[in-house]
Design a protein around this motif. Structure first.
Motif, PDB file in Angstrom:
ATOM      1  N   ASP A 106       3.615 -12.214  -6.580  1.00 48.09           N
ATOM      2  CA  ASP A 106       4.826 -11.643  -6.003  1.00 48.09           C
ATOM      3  C   ASP A 106       4.867  -9.996  -5.746  1.00 48.09           C
ATOM      4  O   ASP A 106       5.177  -9.528  -4.785  1.00 48.09           O
ATOM      5  CB  ASP A 106       5.903 -12.168  -6.534  1.00 48.09           C
ATOM      6  N   GLU A 157       2.602  -9.162  -2.865  1.00 49.10           N
ATOM      7  CA  GLU A 157       3.096  -9.449  -1.394  1.00 49.10           C
ATOM      8  C   GLU A 157       4.096  -8.601  -1.353  1.00 49.10           C
ATOM      9  O   GLU A 157       4.300  -8.031  -0.008  1.00 49.10           O
ATOM     10  CB  GLU A 157       3.797 -10.909  -1.690  1.00 49.10           C
ATOM     11  N   SER A 158       5.024  -7.760  -2.255  1.00 49.98           N
ATOM     12  CA  SER A 158       5.855  -7.079  -1.821  1.00 49.98           C
ATOM     13  C   SER A 158       5.345  -5.507  -1.175  1.00 49.98           C
ATOM     14  O   SER A 158       6.016  -4.920  -0.354  1.00 49.98           O
ATOM     15  CB  SER A 158       6.712  -6.623  -3.123  1.00 49.98           C
ATOM     16  N   ILE A 159       4.013  -5.424  -1.533  1.00 49.31           N
ATOM     17  CA  ILE A 159       3.658  -4.176  -0.880  1.00 49.31           C
ATOM     18  C   ILE A 159       2.695  -4.557   0.156  1.00 49.31           C
ATOM     19  O   ILE A 159       2.330  -3.641   1.034  1.00 49.31           O
ATOM     20  CB  ILE A 159       2.955  -3.033  -2.000  1.00 49.31           C
ATOM     21  N   THR A 160       1.737  -5.448   0.058  1.00 46.80           N
ATOM     22  CA  THR A 160       0.617  -5.858   0.861  1.00 46.80           C
ATOM     23  C   THR A 160       1.302  -6.617   2.061  1.00 46.80           C
ATOM     24  O   THR A 160       0.669  -6.675   3.241  1.00 46.80           O
ATOM     25  CB  THR A 160      -0.641  -6.375   0.427  1.00 46.80           C
ATOM     26  N   GLY A 161       2.221  -7.468   1.807  1.00 45.44           N
ATOM     27  CA  GLY A 161       2.702  -8.286   2.834  1.00 45.44           C
ATOM     28  C   GLY A 161       2.044  -9.636   2.809  1.00 45.44           C
ATOM     29  O   GLY A 161       2.305 -10.496   3.547  1.00 45.44           O
ATOM     30  N   SER A 162       0.859  -9.883   1.889  1.00 44.66           N
ATOM     31  CA  SER A 162       0.266 -11.295   1.966  1.00 44.66           C
ATOM     32  C   SER A 162       0.294 -11.676   0.629  1.00 44.66           C
ATOM     33  O   SER A 162       0.304 -10.755  -0.525  1.00 44.66           O
ATOM     34  CB  SER A 162      -0.992 -11.167   2.775  1.00 44.66           C
ATOM     35  N   CYS A 215      -5.337  -7.573   3.195  1.00 49.27           N
ATOM     36  CA  CYS A 215      -5.793  -6.429   3.983  1.00 49.27           C
ATOM     37  C   CYS A 215      -4.955  -5.102   3.959  1.00 49.27           C
ATOM     38  O   CYS A 215      -4.149  -4.882   4.777  1.00 49.27           O
ATOM     39  CB  CYS A 215      -5.900  -7.014   5.494  1.00 49.27           C
ATOM     40  N   SER A 269      -2.351   1.285   3.387  1.00 51.56           N
ATOM     41  CA  SER A 269      -1.610   1.126   4.682  1.00 51.56           C
ATOM     42  C   SER A 269      -0.091   1.445   4.087  1.00 51.56           C
ATOM     43  O   SER A 269       0.733   1.830   5.091  1.00 51.56           O
ATOM     44  CB  SER A 269      -1.651  -0.252   5.141  1.00 51.56           C
ATOM     45  N   LYS A 270       0.292   1.345   2.809  1.00 51.00           N
ATOM     46  CA  LYS A 270       1.797   1.317   2.559  1.00 51.00           C
ATOM     47  C   LYS A 270       1.913   1.870   1.151  1.00 51.00           C
ATOM     48  O   LYS A 270       0.991   1.664   0.171  1.00 51.00           O
ATOM     49  CB  LYS A 270       2.196  -0.157   2.510  1.00 51.00           C
TER      50      LYS A 270
END
Ligand code: SF4
Ligand code: SF4
Lengths: 371, 145
Positions: A144, A147-152, A157, A165-166
């Motif tokens: 979780d 996921e909250s920062i990478t999106g997956s 990636c 990236s973020k």
């Protein structure tokens, strides 16, 4: 009358895999058995070969990034880190310090999730179902967070040439601290439940002996090597990123058996948590991307090698650049391949039931072996 | 260790283990009953991509430069565009996304100069045939309106 016993006739060939639940993927091992004893074991690879190395020769450097999440899907961020590290070394792009810290924090979280999954799955292989559920509950929190920062959730990636990236959020930082507190509370529970359990100890103690000499010969790395008493960790021996700036230990056990490898991984979790805490404390402000990253990455002619310590061992990338947008050759040195190669030797003469606990203790991820 | 000693330590370790699982029995449930209950997904979730429309004009933001098509590592985007009579700019005719090969890497979203695509939060995807995952994003965006 004298009855001659033909050994060949009495051997039983048994296929372990490609769909065996404890090989955790499509690995096939041909076992030649004499009764319950393994005479020979031959791993057969290639069932999930996806040409990752060849793909590197057909895609631009940036297009190859998503592949890194899929070679070893359980420690995808270490692979991300290795690839961006190799390209950065080749092109001379320097990521800002904040990005390096974020990389280490997320990679160590990924290592924790990988070890937790291994812990659950290993005990599951040996017949204990409950610890698996507990470790997955803990692992879910990491997923979780990431996921909250990478999106997956799995095939991240997240790193880019020159940064990430973020940026991470405050929620992520508080969440990570809370998680570390939680896992610290849970580790003693795992110990009571599994590490001290007599059935577990009987199944892993003095099983799957890897002598330091054999480990060196096969190029075994990671917790499997450190379980054989050799203190080698890329993070210390060939430091990269911000690892020299944080204080952590390399746990080593010299039992050479499955239990030692188990203990090394359990101790490593504590070390990973220490690294994350220190990195969070020291986290500098600033940008997360280097200012001048070209849209099209075109490294100069040349080659370079970059290695990182993944959850399973030493992973290295060798890139040969011919000065174009696409690599001339990308070679991936994955830890699982070497760690599996030793299986044939160490399982010879052991019991069939021990093959499962030996193999599990090596922590194999098949897509990474076949790649 | 003696035979009885072994039995004793074994029993103790088993009871200790049972204590741990017993405690878990009285702790709150951590799972949800999926189709009936769902958990919120994070705003950063990467679903399949979708086209962004300009709030003011109601048109797609896409300027039909084709960079996303070029950048995609899996070659799963193909766009068709044309210049309508009298118009100054190109407009999208169709934006085909082959979702079967998309790896949700985000290269297209990051590389878009006009911020014309974004990730959707659509995760309930299931179908009976491959063709159901060849999305025409232009059509999908119009249908949603
Ligand atoms: S997310 Fe990646 S794979 Fe999917 S369409 Fe965009 S660039 Fe292609
Ligand atoms: S990169 Fe953006 S603007 Fe260019 S074609 Fe793709 S969606 Fe349209």
């Amino acid at each position: 009358m004298k009855i001659e016993r033909n050994l060949e006739e009495h051997s039983l060939y048994l296929n372990m895999g490609p769909q065996h639940p404890s090989t955790h993927g499509v690995l096939r091992v041909i076992l030649k058995l004499d009764g319950e004893y393994i005479e020979e074991a031959e791993p057969v690879l290639g069932y999930i070969h996806r040409m990752h190395e060849k793909m590197g020769e057909n895609r631009t450097y940036a297009q190859y990034l998503p592949n890194m999440g899929r070679v070893d899907y359980l420690s995808a961020l270490s692979y991300n880190q290795c690839y961006v590290g190799a390209v950065e070394r080749l092109t001379g792009i320097a990521p800002p310090p904040r990005a390096e810290y974020i990389r280490v924090i997320t990679t160590e979280l990924n290592r924790l999730s990988s070890h937790l999954l291994w812990f659950g799955a290993y005990v599951l292989d040996l017949g204990g179902f409950t610890p698996f559920l507990y470790s997955f509950d803990d692992r879910e929190h990491i997923l979780d967070l990431l996921e909250s920062i990478t999106g997956s959730r799995l095939t991240y990636c997240y790193f880019r040439f020159g940064g990430v990236s973020k940026d991470i959020t405050d929620d992520f930082i508080t969440g990570t601290r809370a998680f570390i507190k939680r896992l610290r509370m849970h580790l003693p529970m795992y110990e009571t439940l599994v590490t001290k359990n007599v059935i577990f100890i009987n199944r892993v103690k003095e099983v799957g002996i890897i002598t330091p000499e054999a480990a060196r010969r096969y190029g075994v790395t990671g917790p499997a090597l450190r379980g054989s008493g050799i203190k080698y960790d890329v993070r210390k021996n060939e430091p990269y990123s911000i690892y020299p700036e944080v204080d952590f230990d390399i746990p080593v056990q010299d039992g050479c058996d499955a239990l030692s490898r188990y203990i090394v991984r359990m101790l490593e979790m504590e070390q990973s948590m220490r690294i994350i805490e220190q990195a969070l404390d020291k986290l500098p402000e600033g940008p997360v991307m280097a200012p001048k990253v070209p849209k099209k990455v075109k490294p100069p002619k040349g080659d370079c090698y970059f290695a990182v310590e993944t959850a399973r061992g030493d992973f290295g990338i060798y890139i040969v650049s011919d000065g174009t947008e696409t690599a001339y050759r990308i070679k991936l040195r994955t830890p699982g391949f070497s760690n599996l190669s030793i299986f044939a030797e160490i399982s010879r003469g052991t019991l069939l039931q021990d093959a499962i606990s030996t193999m599990g203790s090596l922590d194999l991820v098949i897509p990474e072996i076949d790649r | 260790m003696s035979y009885f000693g072994e039995i004793y330590t074994g029993a103790v370790s088993l009871i200790a283990g049972l204590g741990v699982t017993g405690k878990a029995l009285f702790q709150p449930t951590v799972t949800v009953q999926y189709p009936w209950e769902t958990i919120d997904i994070t705003p950063t979730f990467r679903g399949h991509i979708e086209l962004v429309t300009d709030e003011e004009t109601g048109n797609f933001k896409c300027i039909c430069c084709g960079l996303c098509q070029l950048n995609c590592p899996s070659h799963c985007i193909s766009i068709k565009s044309s210049k309508p009579e009298g118009a100054k700019k190109k407009a999208l005719d169709s934006y085909m996304l082959n979702f079967t090969t998309c790896s949700l890497c985000g290269t297209c979203v990051e590389g878009c100069p006009a911020d014309a695509i974004k990730f959707s939060d659509d995760y309930n995807l299931a179908g009976f045939s491959r063709e159901e995952f060849y999305f025409d994003l232009v059509k999908r965006a119009r249908e949603e309106k």
